[in-house]
Design an enzyme around this catalytic site. Sequence first.
Site, mmCIF file in Angstrom:
data_model
loop_
_atom_site.group_PDB
_atom_site.id
_atom_site.type_symbol
_atom_site.label_atom_id
_atom_site.label_comp_id
_atom_site.label_asym_id
_atom_site.label_seq_id
_atom_site.Cartn_x
_atom_site.Cartn_y
_atom_site.Cartn_z
ATOM 1 N NE ARG A 116 28.423 31.123 39.650
ATOM 2 C CZ ARG A 116 29.089 32.084 40.443
ATOM 3 N NH1 ARG A 116 29.007 33.269 40.168
ATOM 4 N NH2 ARG A 116 29.535 31.723 41.425
ATOM 5 C CG ASP A 117 32.843 33.054 40.393
ATOM 6 O OD1 ASP A 117 32.399 34.221 39.609
ATOM 7 O OD2 ASP A 117 33.665 32.901 41.438
ATOM 8 C CG HIS A 177 34.360 31.548 46.165
ATOM 9 N ND1 HIS A 177 33.582 30.837 45.207
ATOM 10 C CD2 HIS A 177 34.710 32.621 45.239
ATOM 11 C CE1 HIS A 177 33.601 31.337 44.001
ATOM 12 N NE2 HIS A 177 34.010 32.333 44.184
ATOM 13 C CG HIS A 223 38.061 35.387 42.798
ATOM 14 N ND1 HIS A 223 37.643 35.649 41.459
ATOM 15 C CD2 HIS A 223 37.096 34.913 43.375
ATOM 16 C CE1 HIS A 223 36.314 35.139 41.412
ATOM 17 N NE2 HIS A 223 36.117 34.904 42.517
ATOM 18 C CB CYS A 250 39.850 39.144 30.746
ATOM 19 S SG CYS A 250 40.546 39.719 29.205
ATOM 20 C CG ASN A 290 36.851 31.502 40.526
ATOM 21 O OD1 ASN A 290 36.342 32.049 39.461
ATOM 22 N ND2 ASN A 290 36.215 31.577 41.646
#
Lengths: 297, 297
Positions: free
Chosen positions: A12-13, A202, A204, A235, A244
């Site tokens: 998903r993420d 969570h 990144h 990207c 992530n």
Amino acid sequence: MSIVKIVEVGPRDGLQNESKIIPTDLKTNFINNLYKAGLENIEVTSFVSPKAVPQMSDADKVCSNIDLSKFNASVLIPNLKGIKLSKRHDFNEICVFTTTSEAFANKNTKCSLPESYQRIKEIFSHIENNQKVRGYLSTVFGCPYEGDISIDKVLYGVEKLFAMGCYEVALGDTTGIGSPDKVLKILEKIKEHFEISKIAMHFHDTHGMGLLNVHSSYEQGVRVFDSSAGGLGGCPYAKGASGNLATEDLCHYLNERNIKTSIDLKKLVQASKEIFEFLGKSSMSKVNQYIVRSHEL
Amino acid sequence: MSIVKIVEVGPRDGLQNESKIIPTDLKTNFINNLYKAGLENIEVTSFVSPKAVPQMSDADKVCSNIDLSKFNASVLIPNLKGIKLSKRHDFNEICVFTTTSEAFANKNTKCSLPESYQRIKEIFSHIENNQKVRGYLSTVFGCPYEGDISIDKVLYGVEKLFAMGCYEVALGDTTGIGSPDKVLKILEKIKEHFEISKIAMHFHDTHGMGLLNVHSSYEQGVRVFDSSAGGLGGCPYAKGASGNLATEDLCHYLNERNIKTSIDLKKLVQASKEIFEFLGKSSMSKVNQYIVRSHEL
């Protein structure tokens, strides 16, 4: 059972931040292989507007093609329409989201903060008795539009999500600007008001600080972490984009600390291989790359 | 003056692990640009056998083409022949190396451990009065051939290097297998016997744990770290290869902790750009990539 709960958010993420549309069968293979690699908690997709996130437009197909009963499958739901669409499938867990920042709510979800909570309230009114709800609170370390975010706004968001019925709240470092000192500052306050066992982090990995932030969170008692296979998402060619924290890096860290997980790292690397090949790029995870080299995968 | 001393090892440890031979003028541009980016301590090359390390065969030319007086320039010297060759140039600092592991000494330097110390003794007999000597002790977290390394072997190596006259000893995580717990275990013992201000840490980022290991070392009082611009070194296509911790990642970490450095991150990224282009690959440093994207470098 693992001491640490890993929530795999790659399908998903991770994928929603990839601009190239990935075929549904690659996504379902990915999810099935993540499960086979030992991941017990997987956020499989999002019932979000296909216009807002084209990558998730096959959410219904993805869910139909996998056996959601085999693992703790969760799905991200943005609004009433989304929860209704999700009803065709049998989810253990529904994920809802909001943010600490009015500007971020406006830009990313086209609504005000109060409207964002109203949407979550509407979603809750359609939750089944056997479903758990997980809350995401994004931009806790700062907002790309508003800048610094006060700790009071973080505490307010966490309080609201628990009050509405979330069993767990994930604090999102949306733009990867977290650092050990910021983690410490926020978690010390969080622990004054909430049970740390109900808090997930969570991260990144925009600036390579993901694992360091996991470490600092772990030292503060956090035992639930979100990550993405191969560090999918973002990207390397898009300005400011970022993936992530890679599940491989997280697992290696836990293994090194003798913290048991159910994950087979080699299988995990293989799970995202087809996706990376389709996207025409390599994983930015050092552990992923090491395993690829060592095993000539 | 920075609280933390960064020793840039990209031109030596980084480049020596790259199999494609880099033209001398690219190396000298690289070193000059590292200096202009604010790096004060740069290990510029090694007077090692050209047969053993073909990449360093232009050591003499590199040293002739740069102004070694502008910064704290150091050079790695393996033996008597090397120190004699280095005499044509005016180095503030000479670096010598040994290891904790008999097997590693045999494989990597074709001599026994006692012979390795004998070589250092010979080098010391040719050190000028104004020259400082830095000692590298490799494989402190384990050896690729012998496996686990006892803390006694680490302490023995550090003791020997200081006793012979080194002003600083860098503990090398040669294969990037360090972890916060291992760092803690080793540094607690080190601190019982030596001044922590004289200890440097030299991490490789094989498993993405470099920054985490820096953090753990910093918490134990270490203030000297080795790193390589862009994380140069190793090759993503060679089995088991790995780069040094990237200087960009280290600087970003220090900046985030409000620890002052003299380094301009944008200039630092530009310094290694030509080398990466020549090698036909991208930096694996997340901070490097972020800066490239953000500034469209």
